[in-house]
Design a protein around this motif. Structure first.
Motif, PDB file in Angstrom:
ATOM      1  N   ASP A 118       0.820  -1.206   0.000  1.00 51.62           N
ATOM      2  CA  ASP A 118       0.000   0.000   0.000  1.00 51.62           C
ATOM      3  C   ASP A 118       0.858   1.262   0.000  1.00 51.62           C
ATOM      4  O   ASP A 118       0.542   2.241  -0.677  1.00 51.62           O
ATOM      5  N   ALA A 121       2.161   1.852  -3.455  1.00 50.92           N
ATOM      6  CA  ALA A 121       1.103   2.372  -4.324  1.00 50.92           C
ATOM      7  C   ALA A 121       0.871   3.854  -4.069  1.00 50.92           C
ATOM      8  O   ALA A 121       0.683   4.639  -5.011  1.00 50.92           O
ATOM      9  N   LYS A 125       1.549   6.944  -6.723  1.00 52.48           N
ATOM     10  CA  LYS A 125       0.481   7.886  -7.042  1.00 52.48           C
ATOM     11  C   LYS A 125       0.960   9.323  -6.842  1.00 52.48           C
ATOM     12  O   LYS A 125       0.675  10.197  -7.659  1.00 52.48           O
TER      13      LYS A 125
END
Length: 137
Positions: A118, A121, A125
């Protein structure tokens, strides 16, 4: 993979619910159930019921095969709506009584490396967002 369960508008303040949430965060599901059985707070049976619901969601809809790998990935208690009531006082005045409520969400996972995935990610982003801003100049 993750499985979630949400309970909304529980009639207890979120600060009291957070105390019990902190007890079971990052624990195995079986260990969390034992902790909730032995906790003498008003919110403990409610969180236990929600945890059982998350376990059922994991086994029935997400297809998790064994409960031994499941652990409480995230659990948090957010503030819900506050009901305001008036308490009569002397000389025609009143005091406000705030009856607070909370929303509780439990996320279960079976992957011990889920947090690092996570975080990667989120970093990707953010990097993508920075590249878009840099290209517009």
């Amino acid at each position: 993979m993750k499985a979630t369960a949400i309970q909304r508008n529980i009639r207890i303040s979120s600060s009291k619910a957070k105390l019990v949430c902190d007890l079971i965060r990052n624990k195995k599901v079986t260990e969390a159930l034992v902790i909730l059985d032995n906790t003498e707070k008003k919110i403990a049976p409610i969180i236990k019921k929600l945890l059982n619901s998350a376990i059922a969601n994991a086994t029935n809809t997400k297809g998790f095969s064994s409960l031994e790998n499941l652990y409480v990935y995230q659990i948090y208690a957010n503030q819900g709506p506050t009901m305001k009531r008036a308490l009569p006082r002397a000389k025609g005045s009143s005091n406000m009584i705030r009856k607070r409520s909370s929303h509780i969400e439990i996320v279960l996972s079976d992957d011990p490396k889920q947090k690092s995935k996570d975080l990667l990610a989120i970093k990707a982003k953010q990097a993508k967002k920075v590249n878009k801003k840099g290209g517009k100049k």
